[in-house]
Each structure stands twice: as structure tokens, then as C-alpha cells.
Design a protein around this motif. Structure first.
Motif, mmCIF file in Angstrom:
data_model
loop_
_atom_site.group_PDB
_atom_site.id
_atom_site.type_symbol
_atom_site.label_atom_id
_atom_site.label_comp_id
_atom_site.label_asym_id
_atom_site.label_seq_id
_atom_site.Cartn_x
_atom_site.Cartn_y
_atom_site.Cartn_z
ATOM 1 N N THR A 97 72.055 9.170 92.050
ATOM 2 C CA THR A 97 70.664 9.373 91.653
ATOM 3 C C THR A 97 69.666 8.790 92.651
ATOM 4 O O THR A 97 68.485 8.699 92.356
ATOM 5 N N ARG A 98 70.132 8.415 93.819
ATOM 6 C CA ARG A 98 69.226 7.860 94.822
ATOM 7 C C ARG A 98 68.281 8.937 95.368
ATOM 8 O O ARG A 98 68.574 10.132 95.271
ATOM 9 N N PRO A 99 67.164 8.512 95.982
ATOM 10 C CA PRO A 99 66.324 9.489 96.681
ATOM 11 C C PRO A 99 67.145 10.275 97.698
ATOM 12 O O PRO A 99 68.123 9.761 98.258
ATOM 13 N N GLN A 100 66.764 11.509 97.928
ATOM 14 C CA GLN A 100 67.560 12.422 98.726
ATOM 15 C C GLN A 100 67.953 11.834 100.077
ATOM 16 O O GLN A 100 69.093 11.960 100.524
ATOM 17 N N ALA A 101 67.007 11.172 100.744
ATOM 18 C CA ALA A 101 67.266 10.678 102.101
ATOM 19 C C ALA A 101 68.233 9.509 102.137
ATOM 20 O O ALA A 101 68.742 9.157 103.205
ATOM 21 N N VAL A 135 77.430 14.544 92.925
ATOM 22 C CA VAL A 135 76.377 15.480 92.541
ATOM 23 C C VAL A 135 75.045 14.774 92.764
ATOM 24 O O VAL A 135 74.769 13.758 92.126
ATOM 25 N N ARG A 136 74.254 15.298 93.645
ATOM 26 C CA ARG A 136 72.970 14.656 93.979
ATOM 27 C C ARG A 136 71.938 14.989 92.907
ATOM 28 O O ARG A 136 71.586 16.153 92.721
ATOM 29 N N VAL A 137 71.474 13.949 92.241
ATOM 30 C CA VAL A 137 70.453 14.093 91.201
ATOM 31 C C VAL A 137 69.373 13.045 91.489
ATOM 32 O O VAL A 137 69.321 11.990 90.856
ATOM 33 N N PRO A 138 68.530 13.291 92.480
ATOM 34 C CA PRO A 138 67.548 12.266 92.862
ATOM 35 C C PRO A 138 66.556 11.995 91.740
ATOM 36 O O PRO A 138 65.908 12.916 91.239
#
Length: 259
Positions: A13-17, A34-37
Motif C-alpha cells: 500500500t505504499r505510494p507508487q514510487a 498487488v500495488r494498492v497505493p
């Protein structure tokens, strides 16, 4: 640890960068990240304030970057300007220390707690002892808002403190329907590295989705984040080791132990 997380779908859940290093380690362990920013990171509202502070970096006895986002914003603003060799840069955790090294600082320029990775841990470092910091100028580089304990304690110890916003944190661009679809696809655990992100996860969701989120398994590196999750009704949370590798190590132990 090879493939110890095979078949596990884990939300990062971190910021995309900032998600890449942890996602890479999870993939190496066999997981599907699974990217969930849950935070958007944007430039500060008034970049000139940051620019002016960085132009006089040499006036400070020490600078403090509160997060990797602060580091990225600061060094993007610095451009070709080198960080002053005689100005230590303090950070609160191993992820920020690693990022500082990637940005060109040497180990001897970086101050980082050895065990307690928060403001209180940083304040216990010798560089911030009352007899050392009294009368010194300190620059705190952070996002909009945030805890005040660091600045307040340094001021109480006699330091002259300047607080500069290096970036802004905003709620995620995620709606309840998107989150529901991601849950429907399968989720074995949610990694949350920020108290603010933990709050956004619940406050940006409708009542029905909140009930689903409350039943999920969470992994977080700090008790303060776990407390926010508990406040929003999530009772299944595991405290991890610090740093990306520590998070992955904890996940491996947890899922090897849990059928």
C-alpha cells in the motif's frame, strides 16, 4: 526463504514510487504483490520555501528527512547541487537510510536509529542529546502535517528548528468499487507502512467494504500503525521486523506457521 510465499497475493500500500523494492523482494519469495497505493505524493504547495531552505543547507548543524518521500523531493530539488559534506542527514528508519545512500550520501553522513525506528528513536541518538543540540540550527524536511514530537522536543532541548514541507500527502485515487474488485481477486494480507494510509483505507471506503477490510490480515512495522488499524476495527495485525527484508522475513514465518 526461496518461494516461501508461493501463491500468496499481498497488497503493498505504499505510494507508487516507493513500492518497487518491497515488491521485488516479495516476488523473489514467490508472492504476487498487488500495488494498492493508499497515499498520493505530490510536490509541496510552495516549492520556493523548500528551494530557499536547501540553498542555505550549510547554515544547519543537521537536517532531518522524515521519510523516503522527503528524500526524493529534496534531492530532486537539489539537482546538481551536492549535499554539504559537513551537514549530517538524519532519518528515522533503514528504508530511508538505504535511500539516502542510493542518492549519494556516505554512511558517515547518515544518522539513523539502530533499533527504534521513529521520532523517539531518533531523539535518543547522541547527535540530538540536549548538551549537543542546544543552540544549534536544525532543518526538518517532511510532508504536510505529521507528528510534532520531534520538533517540540528539539526546541525544548534548546535547538532552533525550521520545519519545511518537502512534499504533500493526499488521499488515494481509489474508489470502493476498485478496492472490492481487488479483494474479490484474492488477498492473503495487506502490508501497511503508514498510519495515514491505514486511516485512508477505511475512511475512503463504504460501510459494506469496511466490514470486509476489518476481517483482513494486516502486516505493519510499527505499533502506532497497528493502533490505527485496531481503531478502525481491524483485529488481525502482525508486527513485522523493520525494513523491506524484515517485512518479508516476518511474512515468510507467518505463512509457514499458518495453514
Amino acid at each position: 526463504m526461496s518461494l516461501a510465499l508461493q501463491g500468496r497475493r499481498l497488497w503493498v500500500t505504499r505510494p507508487q514510487a516507493q513500492a518497487d523494492p518491497l515488491c521485488d523482494l516479495l516476488q523473489q519469495a514467490g508472492a504476487t504483490p498487488v500495488r494498492v497505493p493508499l497515499l498520493q505524493i505530490l510536490p509541496p504547495e510552495d516549492p520556493q520555501v523548500l528551494h530557499a531552505a536547501l540553498a542555505r543547507l550549510g547554515d544547519y548543524a543537521v537536517a532531518i528527512a522524515i521519510s523516503p518521500s522527503a528524500l526524493d523531493s529534496v534531492f530532486a530539488q537539489l539537482g546538481e547541487q551536492a549535499w554539504p559534506a559537513d551537514v549530517p542527514l538524519a532519518v528515522v528508519g533503514p528504508g530511508s537510510a538505504r535511500r539516502a545512500r542510493e542518492l549519494g550520501l556516505r554512511d558517515e553522513q547518515i544518522i539513523c536509529p539502530a533499533t527504534q525506528f521513529d521520532s523517539e528513536g531518533l531523539l535518543a541518538e547522541a547527535a540530538f542529546a540536549p548538551e549537543v543540540i542546544q543552540g544549534q540550527r536544525v532543518l526538518i524536511l517532511r510532508g504536510n502535517g505529521g507528528r510534532e514530537v520531534l520538533a517540540q522536543t528539539l526546541i525544548a532541548r534548546g535547538a532552533q528548528v525550521d520545519i519545511v514541507s518537502a512534499y504533500r500527502r493526499l488521499p488515494p485515487q481509489l474508489d470502493a468499487a476498485t478496492l472490492a474488485r481487488l479483494l474479490d481477486a484474492g488477498c492473503d494480507g495487506i502490508i501497511v507502512s503508514s498510519s495515514e494510509a491505514a486511516a485512508y483505507l477505511f475512511t475512503q471506503s463504504g460501510a459494506a467494504l469496511v466490514q470486509r477490510l476489518q476481517s483482513m490480515q494486516y502486516f505493519t512495522p510499527h505499533p502506532r500503525i497497528a493502533a490505527v488499524l485496531a481503531h478502525h476495527g481491524a483485529s488481525r495485525h502482525v508486527l513485522t521486523e523493520a525494513g523491506d527484508q524484515g517485512i518479508v522475513n516476518t511474512l515468510c514465518r507467518h505463512f509457514n506457521r499458518t495453514p
